[in-house]
Design an enzyme around this catalytic site. Sequence first.
Site, mmCIF file in Angstrom:
data_model
loop_
_atom_site.group_PDB
_atom_site.id
_atom_site.type_symbol
_atom_site.label_atom_id
_atom_site.label_comp_id
_atom_site.label_asym_id
_atom_site.label_seq_id
_atom_site.Cartn_x
_atom_site.Cartn_y
_atom_site.Cartn_z
ATOM 1 N N HIS A 100 37.230 7.006 34.116
ATOM 2 C CA HIS A 100 37.490 8.030 35.123
ATOM 3 C C HIS A 100 37.509 7.357 36.492
ATOM 4 O O HIS A 100 36.635 6.556 36.812
ATOM 5 C CB HIS A 100 36.384 9.085 35.041
ATOM 6 C CG HIS A 100 36.405 10.050 36.177
ATOM 7 N ND1 HIS A 100 37.567 10.667 36.596
ATOM 8 C CD2 HIS A 100 35.417 10.503 36.985
ATOM 9 C CE1 HIS A 100 37.286 11.451 37.615
ATOM 10 N NE2 HIS A 100 35.996 11.370 37.874
ATOM 11 N N CYS A 140 35.216 16.253 35.085
ATOM 12 C CA CYS A 140 35.914 14.953 35.077
ATOM 13 C C CYS A 140 35.931 14.289 33.702
ATOM 14 O O CYS A 140 36.632 13.301 33.504
ATOM 15 C CB CYS A 140 35.297 14.018 36.111
ATOM 16 S SG CYS A 140 35.297 14.708 37.767
ATOM 17 N N ASN A 148 39.810 10.626 43.460
ATOM 18 C CA ASN A 148 39.262 11.190 42.225
ATOM 19 C C ASN A 148 40.010 12.494 41.915
ATOM 20 O O ASN A 148 39.855 13.476 42.638
ATOM 21 C CB ASN A 148 37.763 11.438 42.431
ATOM 22 C CG ASN A 148 37.091 12.034 41.202
ATOM 23 O OD1 ASN A 148 37.764 12.499 40.272
ATOM 24 N ND2 ASN A 148 35.775 12.039 41.204
HETATM 25 C C1 LIG Z 1 29.455 9.583 47.629
HETATM 26 C C2 LIG Z 1 29.178 8.089 47.781
HETATM 27 C C3 LIG Z 1 30.477 7.352 48.048
HETATM 28 C C4 LIG Z 1 28.259 7.901 48.976
HETATM 29 O O1 LIG Z 1 27.987 6.520 49.126
HETATM 30 P P1 LIG Z 1 26.498 6.033 49.401
HETATM 31 O O2 LIG Z 1 26.545 4.566 49.508
HETATM 32 O O3 LIG Z 1 25.621 6.637 48.339
HETATM 33 O O4 LIG Z 1 26.229 6.646 50.800
HETATM 34 P P2 LIG Z 1 25.051 7.623 51.267
HETATM 35 O O5 LIG Z 1 25.206 8.966 50.632
HETATM 36 O O6 LIG Z 1 23.755 6.896 51.082
HETATM 37 O O7 LIG Z 1 25.360 7.745 52.795
HETATM 38 C C5 LIG Z 1 25.243 6.626 53.662
HETATM 39 C C6 LIG Z 1 25.578 7.060 55.053
HETATM 40 O O8 LIG Z 1 26.984 7.303 55.152
HETATM 41 C C7 LIG Z 1 27.208 8.585 55.725
HETATM 42 N N1 LIG Z 1 28.436 9.125 55.177
HETATM 43 C C8 LIG Z 1 28.594 9.880 54.059
HETATM 44 N N2 LIG Z 1 29.898 10.176 53.896
HETATM 45 C C9 LIG Z 1 30.576 9.590 54.904
HETATM 46 C C10 LIG Z 1 31.909 9.526 55.271
HETATM 47 N N3 LIG Z 1 32.878 10.115 54.536
HETATM 48 N N4 LIG Z 1 32.245 8.829 56.376
HETATM 49 C C11 LIG Z 1 31.325 8.210 57.107
HETATM 50 N N5 LIG Z 1 30.015 8.244 56.821
HETATM 51 C C12 LIG Z 1 29.647 8.919 55.724
HETATM 52 C C13 LIG Z 1 25.990 9.391 55.337
HETATM 53 O O9 LIG Z 1 25.816 10.483 56.202
HETATM 54 C C14 LIG Z 1 24.899 8.360 55.470
HETATM 55 O O10 LIG Z 1 24.571 8.255 56.826
HETATM 56 P P3 LIG Z 1 23.041 8.047 57.293
HETATM 57 O O11 LIG Z 1 22.617 6.754 56.673
HETATM 58 O O12 LIG Z 1 23.146 8.023 58.766
HETATM 59 O O13 LIG Z 1 22.324 9.226 56.726
HETATM 60 C C15 LIG Z 1 28.486 7.509 46.533
HETATM 61 O O14 LIG Z 1 27.192 8.014 46.401
HETATM 62 C C16 LIG Z 1 29.253 7.814 45.292
HETATM 63 O O15 LIG Z 1 30.359 7.368 45.107
HETATM 64 N N6 LIG Z 1 28.647 8.593 44.365
HETATM 65 C C17 LIG Z 1 29.302 8.969 43.136
HETATM 66 C C18 LIG Z 1 30.287 10.048 43.449
HETATM 67 C C19 LIG Z 1 31.229 10.299 42.330
HETATM 68 O O16 LIG Z 1 31.756 9.371 41.764
HETATM 69 N N7 LIG Z 1 31.437 11.570 42.048
HETATM 70 C C20 LIG Z 1 32.338 12.005 41.078
HETATM 71 C C21 LIG Z 1 31.783 11.799 39.725
HETATM 72 S S1 LIG Z 1 32.760 12.645 38.620
#
Ligand SMILES: CC(C)(COP(=O)(O)OP(=O)(O)OC[C@H]1O[C@@H](n2cnc3c(N)ncnc32)[C@H](O)[C@@H]1OP(=O)(O)O)[C@@H](O)C(=O)NCCC(=O)NCCS
Length: 325
Positions: free
Chosen positions: A252, A119, A282
Site C-alpha cells: 500500500h 486501505c 495515498n
Molecule cells: C503523518 C506522518 C507523515 C507524520 O510524520 P512524523 O514524523 O510522525 O511527524 P509528527 O507527527 O511527529 O510531527 C512532527 C512535526 O511536524 C509538524 N507537521 C505535521 N504535519 C505537517 C505538515 N504537513 N507540514 C509541516 N509540518 C507538519 C507537526 O505539527 C510537528 O510539529 P511540532 O514538532 O512542532 O509539534 C507520519 O506519522 C506517517 O506517515 N504516519 C503514517 C501515516 C499513514 O501512512 N497513514 C495511512 C495508513 S493507511
Amino acid sequence: MTLYSRITGTGSYLPPRRVSNDELAQELAGRGVETSNEWIVERTGIHARHFAAEGVTSSDLALEACRHALEAAGRSAAEVDLIIVATSTPDMVFPSSAAILQHKLGIAGCPAFDVQAVCSGFVYALTVADAMVRTGSAKCALVVGAEVFSRILDFNDRTTCVLFGDGAGAVVLEASDTPGILASDLHADGAHVGILCVPGHVSGGEVLGTPLLHMDGQAVFKLAVRVLEEAARATLAKAGKTEADIDWLIPHQANIRIMQGTAKKLKLAPEKLVVTVHEHGNTSAASIPLALDAAVRGGQVRTGDTVMLEGVGGGFTWGAVLLNL
Ligand SMILES: CC(C)(COP(=O)(O)OP(=O)(O)OC[C@H]1O[C@@H](n2cnc3c(N)ncnc32)[C@H](O)[C@@H]1OP(=O)(O)O)[C@@H](O)C(=O)NCCC(=O)NCCS
C-alpha cells in the site's frame, strides 16, 4: 477442473488534476495552514497527488480503470460475471458503488458488491474474488479499488490533508488451470478503530460526528511496519515460498518510509519495491492496483513474475496476497 484464479489484465485511472506539494502548500496557506514541499517529501516521499473534479465519484474513476483492465485482458464487459469494488468513499450510502459501476459498464445480472476495509480493501477484495473463482462461482471478475479521498480530508489539518489523493485501479481475475494467486493472509483488529477513522454517520437526515478523516500518524506508522512484515511472512509460508522468491513488492502506497522499512525487514533489494506514492499520494484502496498497473505498463512487472501485494489501513486491517502474474 479449474483450480486457480489469475490476473489477466490491469488498468488504472487518475483524475487529470495533478496537485504538486507546492500548489497544495499555496492553497493551504490561504487558509492559514502552514506546510512545505520539503516537509512533505522528507516525511512521506509524496511529491504530488491527483484530485477529482467536483461531482466526479469513485464509480466514475472505477469505470475508466475497468475499461483499461478489460482491454488489457482482451475481454468485453459482457463477459464479466462478478464485480467487487473496494472503497471507503462510495458514491452513496447505498446502493454499492459496484452496482453503480455495473450499470455504467452497460451490464446487468452478475453479483456486484463493495468491500470496506479502507486501505486494505484491495487485498481483501482480491482474496474474496479468488475464493469465488476457485469455487466456480465466477469465471471473469473485475476487482477494483476506487477512491475520492479528497472528499473526506480536513484541509485545516496539515497532518493528514497532505497525504492523500484520488484514483482507481482494477484487475480482471479469471479462472485458470495454472496458478496465479498463490496465497493470501487477511487480518483485522477493531481495538485500533480510533487511530484512523472518519467517525461521522448519517442519522435522521443529518451527519452526526465529523465526516472528515482523523489519524494518529505515529500510532499508524508503528502498527503498519509491524503488521506488513508479519502478513508477508505468513503469506509466503502458506505458499511454501521464501523472501527470495519475491520478484516485486507492491505495498500500500502510504509513506515511502513505511514501504522501505517493510522491504528492508523482508531483506528485499530496494529495486524490488514498486513505488508510485511520490506521484499518487495515498489513494487508499486504489493504491495497490494503481501501482500494479503502473508497474505492468511501465514494463517493470512482467508475466510470470512473483508479486507480493500488501495492504494496511483503518480498522485496523491488514493483509497480503502473493501471486504469479
Ligand atoms: C503523518 C506522518 C507523515 C507524520 O510524520 P512524523 O514524523 O510522525 O511527524 P509528527 O507527527 O511527529 O510531527 C512532527 C512535526 O511536524 C509538524 N507537521 C505535521 N504535519 C505537517 C505538515 N504537513 N507540514 C509541516 N509540518 C507538519 C507537526 O505539527 C510537528 O510539529 P511540532 O514538532 O512542532 O509539534 C507520519 O506519522 C506517517 O506517515 N504516519 C503514517 C501515516 C499513514 O501512512 N497513514 C495511512 C495508513 S493507511
